[in-house]
Design a protein around this motif. Sequence first.
Motif, PDB file in Angstrom:
ATOM      1  N   LYS A 132      14.735  -6.591  30.725  1.00  0.00           N
ATOM      2  CA  LYS A 132      13.870  -6.277  31.860  1.00  0.00           C
ATOM      3  C   LYS A 132      13.524  -4.801  31.901  1.00  0.00           C
ATOM      4  O   LYS A 132      14.173  -3.985  31.260  1.00  0.00           O
ATOM      5  CB  LYS A 132      14.574  -6.650  33.167  1.00  0.00           C
ATOM      6  CG  LYS A 132      14.907  -8.100  33.288  1.00  0.00           C
ATOM      7  CD  LYS A 132      15.622  -8.384  34.584  1.00  0.00           C
ATOM      8  CE  LYS A 132      15.954  -9.859  34.681  1.00  0.00           C
ATOM      9  NZ  LYS A 132      16.664 -10.179  35.912  1.00  0.00           N
ATOM     10  N   GLY A 133      12.481  -4.473  32.680  1.00  0.00           N
ATOM     11  CA  GLY A 133      12.174  -3.081  32.983  1.00  0.00           C
ATOM     12  C   GLY A 133      11.075  -2.452  32.154  1.00  0.00           C
ATOM     13  O   GLY A 133      11.027  -1.235  32.036  1.00  0.00           O
ATOM     14  N   PHE A 134      10.159  -3.230  31.615  1.00  0.00           N
ATOM     15  CA  PHE A 134       9.062  -2.665  30.829  1.00  0.00           C
ATOM     16  C   PHE A 134       7.858  -2.398  31.728  1.00  0.00           C
ATOM     17  O   PHE A 134       7.592  -3.139  32.663  1.00  0.00           O
ATOM     18  CB  PHE A 134       8.673  -3.620  29.688  1.00  0.00           C
ATOM     19  CG  PHE A 134       9.775  -3.809  28.695  1.00  0.00           C
ATOM     20  CD1 PHE A 134      10.022  -2.868  27.718  1.00  0.00           C
ATOM     21  CD2 PHE A 134      10.594  -4.925  28.752  1.00  0.00           C
ATOM     22  CE1 PHE A 134      11.053  -3.027  26.813  1.00  0.00           C
ATOM     23  CE2 PHE A 134      11.621  -5.100  27.849  1.00  0.00           C
ATOM     24  CZ  PHE A 134      11.848  -4.142  26.880  1.00  0.00           C
ATOM     25  N   ALA A 135       7.116  -1.338  31.422  1.00  0.00           N
ATOM     26  CA  ALA A 135       6.005  -0.909  32.270  1.00  0.00           C
ATOM     27  C   ALA A 135       4.783  -1.813  32.147  1.00  0.00           C
ATOM     28  O   ALA A 135       4.014  -1.934  33.102  1.00  0.00           O
ATOM     29  CB  ALA A 135       5.633   0.527  31.931  1.00  0.00           C
ATOM     30  N   SER A 136       4.584  -2.446  30.997  1.00  0.00           N
ATOM     31  CA  SER A 136       3.396  -3.278  30.809  1.00  0.00           C
ATOM     32  C   SER A 136       3.732  -4.502  29.972  1.00  0.00           C
ATOM     33  O   SER A 136       4.768  -4.559  29.327  1.00  0.00           O
ATOM     34  CB  SER A 136       2.285  -2.479  30.116  1.00  0.00           C
ATOM     35  OG  SER A 136       2.668  -2.183  28.790  1.00  0.00           O
ATOM     36  N   LYS A 137       2.815  -5.481  29.986  1.00  0.00           N
ATOM     37  CA  LYS A 137       3.000  -6.691  29.190  1.00  0.00           C
ATOM     38  C   LYS A 137       3.013  -6.362  27.702  1.00  0.00           C
ATOM     39  O   LYS A 137       3.790  -6.919  26.945  1.00  0.00           O
ATOM     40  CB  LYS A 137       1.866  -7.680  29.448  1.00  0.00           C
ATOM     41  CG  LYS A 137       2.024  -8.519  30.652  1.00  0.00           C
ATOM     42  CD  LYS A 137       0.914  -9.550  30.703  1.00  0.00           C
ATOM     43  CE  LYS A 137       1.150 -10.549  31.791  1.00  0.00           C
ATOM     44  NZ  LYS A 137       0.115 -11.584  31.810  1.00  0.00           N
ATOM     45  N   VAL A 138       2.141  -5.452  27.301  1.00  0.00           N
ATOM     46  CA  VAL A 138       2.035  -5.078  25.888  1.00  0.00           C
ATOM     47  C   VAL A 138       3.343  -4.452  25.409  1.00  0.00           C
ATOM     48  O   VAL A 138       3.837  -4.769  24.325  1.00  0.00           O
ATOM     49  CB  VAL A 138       0.846  -4.112  25.673  1.00  0.00           C
ATOM     50  CG1 VAL A 138       0.796  -3.608  24.251  1.00  0.00           C
ATOM     51  CG2 VAL A 138      -0.458  -4.789  26.053  1.00  0.00           C
ATOM     52  N   GLU A 139       3.892  -3.567  26.211  1.00  0.00           N
ATOM     53  CA  GLU A 139       5.156  -2.918  25.863  1.00  0.00           C
ATOM     54  C   GLU A 139       6.286  -3.942  25.740  1.00  0.00           C
ATOM     55  O   GLU A 139       7.096  -3.894  24.810  1.00  0.00           O
ATOM     56  CB  GLU A 139       5.501  -1.874  26.924  1.00  0.00           C
ATOM     57  CG  GLU A 139       6.734  -1.062  26.628  1.00  0.00           C
ATOM     58  CD  GLU A 139       7.038  -0.051  27.723  1.00  0.00           C
ATOM     59  OE1 GLU A 139       8.227   0.310  27.846  1.00  0.00           O
ATOM     60  OE2 GLU A 139       6.122   0.361  28.446  1.00  0.00           O
ATOM     61  N   ALA A 140       6.334  -4.892  26.660  1.00  0.00           N
ATOM     62  CA  ALA A 140       7.361  -5.936  26.625  1.00  0.00           C
ATOM     63  C   ALA A 140       7.196  -6.814  25.391  1.00  0.00           C
ATOM     64  O   ALA A 140       8.185  -7.173  24.741  1.00  0.00           O
ATOM     65  CB  ALA A 140       7.303  -6.774  27.892  1.00  0.00           C
ATOM     66  N   MET A 141       5.955  -7.157  25.037  1.00  0.00           N
ATOM     67  CA  MET A 141       5.701  -8.008  23.874  1.00  0.00           C
ATOM     68  C   MET A 141       6.085  -7.282  22.577  1.00  0.00           C
ATOM     69  O   MET A 141       6.696  -7.872  21.688  1.00  0.00           O
ATOM     70  CB  MET A 141       4.237  -8.429  23.827  1.00  0.00           C
ATOM     71  CG  MET A 141       3.940  -9.408  22.720  1.00  0.00           C
ATOM     72  SD  MET A 141       4.919 -10.915  22.794  1.00  0.00           S
ATOM     73  CE  MET A 141       3.886 -11.924  23.803  1.00  0.00           C
ATOM     74  N   LYS A 142       5.765  -5.999  22.469  1.00  0.00           N
ATOM     75  CA  LYS A 142       6.144  -5.230  21.285  1.00  0.00           C
ATOM     76  C   LYS A 142       7.660  -5.150  21.141  1.00  0.00           C
ATOM     77  O   LYS A 142       8.197  -5.274  20.042  1.00  0.00           O
ATOM     78  CB  LYS A 142       5.548  -3.823  21.345  1.00  0.00           C
ATOM     79  CG  LYS A 142       4.077  -3.786  21.065  1.00  0.00           C
ATOM     80  CD  LYS A 142       3.547  -2.368  21.105  1.00  0.00           C
ATOM     81  CE  LYS A 142       2.059  -2.335  20.875  1.00  0.00           C
ATOM     82  NZ  LYS A 142       1.515  -0.973  20.924  1.00  0.00           N
ATOM     83  N   ALA A 143       8.361  -4.944  22.249  1.00  0.00           N
ATOM     84  CA  ALA A 143       9.823  -4.876  22.213  1.00  0.00           C
ATOM     85  C   ALA A 143      10.413  -6.223  21.798  1.00  0.00           C
ATOM     86  O   ALA A 143      11.375  -6.278  21.034  1.00  0.00           O
ATOM     87  CB  ALA A 143      10.361  -4.456  23.573  1.00  0.00           C
ATOM     88  N   ALA A 144       9.833  -7.307  22.282  1.00  0.00           N
ATOM     89  CA  ALA A 144      10.317  -8.643  21.921  1.00  0.00           C
ATOM     90  C   ALA A 144      10.103  -8.916  20.437  1.00  0.00           C
ATOM     91  O   ALA A 144      10.986  -9.454  19.759  1.00  0.00           O
ATOM     92  CB  ALA A 144       9.611  -9.699  22.758  1.00  0.00           C
ATOM     93  N   GLU A 145       8.940  -8.540  19.914  1.00  0.00           N
ATOM     94  CA  GLU A 145       8.667  -8.745  18.488  1.00  0.00           C
ATOM     95  C   GLU A 145       9.613  -7.918  17.623  1.00  0.00           C
ATOM     96  O   GLU A 145      10.076  -8.371  16.583  1.00  0.00           O
ATOM     97  CB  GLU A 145       7.217  -8.410  18.188  1.00  0.00           C
ATOM     98  CG  GLU A 145       6.249  -9.423  18.772  1.00  0.00           C
ATOM     99  CD  GLU A 145       4.805  -9.016  18.657  1.00  0.00           C
ATOM    100  OE1 GLU A 145       4.513  -7.864  18.286  1.00  0.00           O
ATOM    101  OE2 GLU A 145       3.944  -9.868  18.976  1.00  0.00           O
TER     102      GLU A 145
END
Length: 51
Positions: A32-45
């Motif tokens: 949790k705690g990402f500023a944007s959807k794109v940032e969260a998706m990159k971290a997940a990948e």
Amino acid sequence: MISVKPNADNTFSYVIESLDRETGKRKRIVRKGFASKVEAMKAAETKIKEL
């Protein structure tokens, strides 16, 4: 499977769900705690590549 969801505090979280073929159990990683959807998706990948 990756899913990105908004949180109540205007941040985003990702959930990675997978199935362990050896044991047949589900594996779930939540961050949790990402500023944007794109940032969260990159971290997940990136996390998937590490696994």
